[in-house]
Structures are given as C-alpha cells and as structure tokens.
Write a protein that holds these residues in place. Sequence first.
Motif, PDB file in Angstrom:
ATOM      1  N   GLU A  65      94.240 -17.326 -51.893  1.00  0.00           N
ATOM      2  CA  GLU A  65      93.161 -16.436 -51.984  1.00  0.00           C
ATOM      3  C   GLU A  65      91.650 -17.203 -52.357  1.00  0.00           C
ATOM      4  N   GLU A  66      91.644 -18.854 -51.918  1.00  0.00           N
ATOM      5  CA  GLU A  66      90.731 -19.591 -51.570  1.00  0.00           C
ATOM      6  C   GLU A  66      90.736 -19.873 -50.432  1.00  0.00           C
ATOM      7  N   PRO A  67      90.481 -19.340 -49.135  1.00  0.00           N
ATOM      8  CA  PRO A  67      90.425 -20.578 -48.112  1.00  0.00           C
ATOM      9  C   PRO A  67      89.819 -21.213 -48.195  1.00  0.00           C
ATOM     10  N   ASP A  68      88.761 -21.207 -48.555  1.00  0.00           N
ATOM     11  CA  ASP A  68      87.912 -22.549 -48.629  1.00  0.00           C
ATOM     12  C   ASP A  68      88.013 -23.730 -49.475  1.00  0.00           C
ATOM     13  N   ALA A  92      95.875 -31.869 -67.250  1.00  0.00           N
ATOM     14  CA  ALA A  92      95.290 -31.268 -65.847  1.00  0.00           C
ATOM     15  C   ALA A  92      96.189 -30.205 -65.241  1.00  0.00           C
ATOM     16  N   GLU A  93      96.740 -29.216 -66.043  1.00  0.00           N
ATOM     17  CA  GLU A  93      97.224 -28.218 -65.302  1.00  0.00           C
ATOM     18  C   GLU A  93      96.540 -27.398 -64.927  1.00  0.00           C
ATOM     19  N   GLY A  94      95.317 -27.418 -65.962  1.00  0.00           N
ATOM     20  CA  GLY A  94      93.943 -26.282 -65.871  1.00  0.00           C
ATOM     21  C   GLY A  94      94.515 -25.128 -67.046  1.00  0.00           C
ATOM     22  N   VAL A  95      95.200 -25.611 -68.144  1.00  0.00           N
ATOM     23  CA  VAL A  95      95.023 -24.201 -68.443  1.00  0.00           C
ATOM     24  C   VAL A  95      93.868 -24.236 -69.758  1.00  0.00           C
ATOM     25  N   ASP A  96      93.647 -22.820 -70.318  1.00  0.00           N
ATOM     26  CA  ASP A  96      91.954 -23.087 -71.293  1.00  0.00           C
ATOM     27  C   ASP A  96      92.196 -22.149 -72.079  1.00  0.00           C
ATOM     28  N   LEU A  97      91.354 -22.053 -73.007  1.00  0.00           N
ATOM     29  CA  LEU A  97      91.378 -21.763 -74.352  1.00  0.00           C
ATOM     30  C   LEU A  97      91.543 -20.616 -73.983  1.00  0.00           C
ATOM     31  N   CYS A  98      91.992 -19.335 -73.157  1.00  0.00           N
ATOM     32  CA  CYS A  98      92.396 -17.737 -72.980  1.00  0.00           C
ATOM     33  C   CYS A  98      94.350 -17.862 -72.685  1.00  0.00           C
ATOM     34  N   LEU A  99      94.257 -18.947 -72.017  1.00  0.00           N
ATOM     35  CA  LEU A  99      95.707 -19.231 -72.146  1.00  0.00           C
ATOM     36  C   LEU A  99      96.595 -20.013 -74.134  1.00  0.00           C
ATOM     37  N   TRP A 115     114.868 -27.491 -62.959  1.00  0.00           N
ATOM     38  CA  TRP A 115     113.453 -29.034 -61.960  1.00  0.00           C
ATOM     39  C   TRP A 115     112.049 -27.876 -61.802  1.00  0.00           C
ATOM     40  N   VAL A 116     111.219 -29.007 -61.658  1.00  0.00           N
ATOM     41  CA  VAL A 116     110.201 -28.588 -61.188  1.00  0.00           C
ATOM     42  C   VAL A 116     109.596 -29.744 -60.379  1.00  0.00           C
ATOM     43  N   TRP A 117     108.983 -29.229 -58.862  1.00  0.00           N
ATOM     44  CA  TRP A 117     108.171 -30.373 -58.605  1.00  0.00           C
ATOM     45  C   TRP A 117     106.519 -30.957 -59.129  1.00  0.00           C
ATOM     46  N   VAL A 118     106.627 -31.241 -58.856  1.00  0.00           N
ATOM     47  CA  VAL A 118     105.152 -31.568 -59.948  1.00  0.00           C
ATOM     48  C   VAL A 118     104.737 -32.629 -58.518  1.00  0.00           C
ATOM     49  N   ILE A 119     102.812 -32.098 -58.922  1.00  0.00           N
ATOM     50  CA  ILE A 119     101.487 -32.280 -57.130  1.00  0.00           C
ATOM     51  C   ILE A 119     100.733 -32.319 -57.443  1.00  0.00           C
ATOM     52  N   ARG A 120     100.852 -33.659 -57.300  1.00  0.00           N
ATOM     53  CA  ARG A 120      99.464 -33.908 -57.906  1.00  0.00           C
ATOM     54  C   ARG A 120      98.198 -34.079 -56.829  1.00  0.00           C
ATOM     55  N   PHE A 121      97.415 -33.501 -56.923  1.00  0.00           N
ATOM     56  CA  PHE A 121      96.493 -33.407 -55.596  1.00  0.00           C
ATOM     57  C   PHE A 121      94.906 -33.097 -56.130  1.00  0.00           C
ATOM     58  N   ARG A 122      94.193 -33.583 -54.588  1.00  0.00           N
ATOM     59  CA  ARG A 122      92.560 -33.865 -55.433  1.00  0.00           C
ATOM     60  C   ARG A 122      92.078 -32.973 -53.829  1.00  0.00           C
ATOM     61  N   ARG A 123      91.098 -32.255 -54.502  1.00  0.00           N
ATOM     62  CA  ARG A 123      90.463 -31.110 -53.164  1.00  0.00           C
ATOM     63  C   ARG A 123      89.504 -31.683 -52.157  1.00  0.00           C
ATOM     64  N   ARG A 124      89.346 -31.285 -50.701  1.00  0.00           N
ATOM     65  CA  ARG A 124      89.163 -31.804 -50.079  1.00  0.00           C
ATOM     66  C   ARG A 124      87.497 -31.394 -49.608  1.00  0.00           C
ATOM     67  N   ALA A 183      89.698 -23.016 -62.718  1.00  0.00           N
ATOM     68  CA  ALA A 183      90.142 -24.135 -63.027  1.00  0.00           C
ATOM     69  C   ALA A 183      90.184 -25.198 -61.564  1.00  0.00           C
ATOM     70  N   LEU A 184      90.627 -24.515 -60.053  1.00  0.00           N
ATOM     71  CA  LEU A 184      90.783 -25.501 -59.255  1.00  0.00           C
ATOM     72  C   LEU A 184      89.004 -25.503 -58.873  1.00  0.00           C
ATOM     73  N   ARG A 185      88.327 -24.463 -58.928  1.00  0.00           N
ATOM     74  CA  ARG A 185      86.949 -24.657 -58.242  1.00  0.00           C
ATOM     75  C   ARG A 185      85.966 -25.756 -59.495  1.00  0.00           C
ATOM     76  N   ALA A 186      86.358 -25.854 -60.660  1.00  0.00           N
ATOM     77  CA  ALA A 186      85.959 -26.625 -61.768  1.00  0.00           C
ATOM     78  C   ALA A 186      86.390 -27.797 -61.871  1.00  0.00           C
ATOM     79  N   ASN A 187      87.473 -28.085 -60.471  1.00  0.00           N
ATOM     80  CA  ASN A 187      87.857 -29.832 -60.630  1.00  0.00           C
ATOM     81  C   ASN A 187      89.136 -29.854 -62.415  1.00  0.00           C
ATOM     82  N   ARG A 188      89.037 -29.062 -62.715  1.00  0.00           N
ATOM     83  CA  ARG A 188      89.540 -28.865 -64.165  1.00  0.00           C
ATOM     84  C   ARG A 188      91.643 -28.620 -63.665  1.00  0.00           C
TER      85      ARG A 188
END
Length: 162
Positions: free
Chosen positions: A71-74, A97-104, A153-162, A4-9
């Motif tokens: 797991e993906e240093p790049d 936006a958490e990247g959940v998919d059909l599998c889950l 309580w959870v931290w909600v961390i929004r991000f973008r790939r660099r 999901a990260l690699r696909a920007n989902r």
Amino acid sequence: MREALRANRKTVTRRRIAAGFGIQEQPAHYRFLGMDKGSALFEVGEPGAAPHPARIPCPFGPPGSLLRVTEEPDLVLEITEVRAEPVQAITEAEAWAEGVDLCLRESTPGTGPATGCGAPPRHPDSLPAGSAVAAFRALITAIYPTAWARNEWVWVIRFRRR
C-alpha cells in the motif's frame, strides 16, 4: 499499521505459518528448534510416538531480504531476524513493537474502531486498563480468527526501514 510503520513504531510483524504444512492442525505437537537456510526447523512429537524433524521454508526470506509495503511502495523494509513461535508467546514489549496503539486497546473484537482512534501512541508504562498483548490479540484475531484460541504458529519477522 501503515501509520505505525511510517512513525517507526512498528518494527516486527507476525504472520501465520500456512496450514498446508500440517503445523496448524495440532500446534502443541511441534517444538521450534531454530532457523536453517531460510527454513524453520521443528521437532514433531505426537503423544507416545518418537519425535521426527520437520522443515518449513519462510516465504518472506532470510535476514537481509527486502520487503516492499504494497500500500506504500516507498516503504521498503529490510528483514533483520526471522523465527517461529506460538502466537501466545508474544510479550508485552513485542506486542508494543507490533505497532498496536490506543485505538486497538480500546476496541472490542468484531465491533469496529473505538473512540480514541488516531490518538497519539502512549508509552507502555502509561497504558490504560488492558495491555499491548490484549490489543495484539484483538488485532491477530481479526486477521486470523482461530490463531489466538488455538495458539497457532506464526512467523516473527523483525525489520528496519530502508
């Protein structure tokens, strides 16, 4: 979730706030006031007592901080927003936006992967029975078994790939 990260989902992640701050013992007694200098500010109010402030530093850093996916240093992520919220406050859009998919969505907690894993993600409007929130609930319960039930309580961390 790496896919999901690699696909920007996946553009947001939730991580439980550490129990060492006391916030998880009675989550309903805390109210998030906002962020200040990398810390979450809370009002703590026990029934019948005057509220008092609490400050919890975010271990992930403020907006602008960079995170490297172990797991993906790049894969390098730049934090764009940090806040705190009860885990059950997640919306359908945020769960997506958490990247959940059909599998889950087709899985049952504790039973392992379901058939359909690896299927391409679907648009939220075309989901089968269930929801992205239900999929997220299954995911977060697998990681933090008490979090959803106690509405921790959870931290909600929004991000973008660099």
